[in-house]
Design a protein around this motif. Structure first.
Motif, PDB file in Angstrom:
ATOM      1  N   ARG A 244      -2.683 -46.272  22.842  1.00 14.11           N
ATOM      2  CA  ARG A 244      -3.547 -47.232  23.525  1.00 14.11           C
ATOM      3  C   ARG A 244      -3.205 -48.663  23.128  1.00 14.11           C
ATOM      4  O   ARG A 244      -3.194 -49.573  23.967  1.00 14.11           O
TER       5      ARG A 244
ATOM      6  N   ALA B 196      -1.980 -51.719  25.435  1.00 13.39           N
ATOM      7  CA  ALA B 196      -2.710 -52.987  25.457  1.00 13.39           C
ATOM      8  C   ALA B 196      -1.779 -54.164  25.190  1.00 13.39           C
ATOM      9  O   ALA B 196      -1.879 -55.218  25.836  1.00 13.39           O
TER      10      ALA B 196
ATOM     11  N   PRO C 214      -5.906 -56.248  30.919  1.00 11.55           N
ATOM     12  CA  PRO C 214      -7.172 -55.519  30.803  1.00 11.55           C
ATOM     13  C   PRO C 214      -8.337 -56.484  30.612  1.00 11.55           C
ATOM     14  O   PRO C 214      -8.129 -57.657  30.278  1.00 11.55           O
TER      15      PRO C 214
ATOM     16  N   ASP D  81     -12.096 -55.155  26.382  1.00  9.29           N
ATOM     17  CA  ASP D  81     -11.190 -54.080  25.952  1.00  9.29           C
ATOM     18  C   ASP D  81     -10.114 -54.617  25.011  1.00  9.29           C
ATOM     19  O   ASP D  81      -9.714 -53.936  24.051  1.00  9.29           O
TER      20      ASP D  81
ATOM     21  N   THR E 258     -11.641 -55.091  21.584  1.00 16.45           N
ATOM     22  CA  THR E 258     -11.759 -53.785  20.920  1.00 16.45           C
ATOM     23  C   THR E 258     -10.408 -53.331  20.375  1.00 16.45           C
ATOM     24  O   THR E 258     -10.305 -52.837  19.248  1.00 16.45           O
ATOM     25  N   SER E 259      -9.357 -53.518  21.167  1.00 16.61           N
ATOM     26  CA  SER E 259      -8.009 -53.134  20.718  1.00 16.61           C
ATOM     27  C   SER E 259      -7.564 -53.963  19.517  1.00 16.61           C
ATOM     28  O   SER E 259      -6.880 -53.465  18.622  1.00 16.61           O
TER      29      SER E 259
END
Length: 337
Positions: free
Chosen positions: A212, A216, A226, A230, A233-234
């Motif tokens: 993921r 990203a 994105p 998100d 969060t990444s």
């Protein structure tokens, strides 16, 4: 001349290149001894670097130079000179350290560039994808560039296919091939390639966090970035895995697009943990505490004070700041924090 012994010979032939029959027969008929010159291994690379630099070299820095050169003495020479000239490789307290990107010298760039320019366009297309993201699975790269192009690239030794678990992954045959290709790609072309890679890699579910994060990192500079939430969060996920550089990159992307506190917090954490205290303070300072809820205020106060205390070496200022800000917090749980 060899048969009669009338002359002494030292003959060099590049690995992988055809030699005339007369040359081949010299070692086949044992008129000359054949000696295959292999690239330096990591230990030999470090020893040579220290001999040339005249002092000990940090092991991790030597490993980075080896990874870039793959033990090729010609590349090693030019990469070392380029790193010294740019200031990336420097002596600190008697130890040579590499900090930052090595970069290609004009000489090695021209050398590799001539080789890559001679490749067919289909093979160049394969290397362009690997220049943006490496390695790629054989399946994904086949979907993007086509099977025939991959077979041709392998035949021409432009790529290397390696078995990893149950999968086959593709690398450029030498790290500097991808480096040279990256340097030659324009921003628009790079963005197009990133967008295509994101679409292909997104076609299969990404269960592992590292997959993921990889997606990203590609997506933030594609045509379809994105959502900011998100990306934030990444960024936190990357830092939890210990990748502060990726955490910084993702958080900076989120901040560039939003300017909000949720992006400033992970960016400040990443910069502070990377030892860049002044940069972390610059990220947090523009925030207006009067505009924040008590929990947002708490989330902002703590990293700012911690950065002042440890990274900026301003313990008195950090304590004064905490006392001044504590008066703005009334909720018992926030006060306790």
């Amino acid at each position: 001349l060899a048969l009669t012994g009338a002359a002494r010979f030292v003959i060099t032939v590049r690995a992988g290149e055809e030699a005339p029959d007369a040359i081949t027969s010299l070692w086949k008929d044992r008129l000359l001894d054949r000696l295959d010159i292999e690239p330096f291994d990591p230990a030999q690379t470090k020893s040579l670097l220290e001999a040339v630099l005249g002092g000990p070299m940090e092991t991790s820095s030597a490993d980075q130079v080896f990874t870039a050169s793959q033990g090729n003495p010609l590349y090693l020479r030019h990469l070392t000179k380029s790193a010294i000239d740019s200031g990336a490789l420097r002596e600190v307290d008697g130890i040579w350290q590499l900090r930052g990107h090595i970069g290609l010298s004009a000489e090695v760039s021209a050398l590799i560039g001539r080789h890559l320019e001679a490749l067919p366009p289909s093979v160049t297309a394969v290397l362009e994808y690997l220049a943006v993201e490496e390695p790629l699975s054989l399946r994904d790269l086949t979907e993007l560039a086509g099977r025939e192009a991959l077979e041709e690239a392998e035949d021409l030794r432009a790529i290397e296919v390696i078995k990893r678990g149950d999968d086959l992954v593709v690398h450029s045959a030498h790290p500097l091939y991808a480096e040279q290709m990256r340097a030659s790609l324009g921003q628009i072309a790079t963005r197009r390639l990133r967008t295509q890679l994101v679409a292909q890699l997104s076609s299969t579910p990404t269960e592992h966090v590292s997959a993921r994060l990889r997606l990203a990192a590609l997506a933030i500079e594609s045509d379809n970035p994105p959502p900011v939430g998100d990306v934030v969060t990444s960024s936190w996920e990357a830092m939890r895995l210990g990748d502060l550089v990726l955490g910084e990159r993702l958080a900076q992307s989120a901040l560039d697009r939003s300017g909000g506190l949720t992006a400033r917090l992970p960016l400040a954490h990443a910069l502070s943990w990377l030892g860049r205290g002044p940069d972390a303070d610059d990220v947090l300072t523009p925030v207006d505490p009067a505009s924040l809820s008590e929990w947002d205020l708490t989330s902002w106060i703590l990293p700012k004070a911690a950065n002042q205390f440890w990274m900026l070496d301003q313990p008195e200022a950090a304590v004064d700041f905490l006392y001044a800000m504590r008066d703005r917090v009334s909720e018992p749980a926030a006060v306790a924090v």
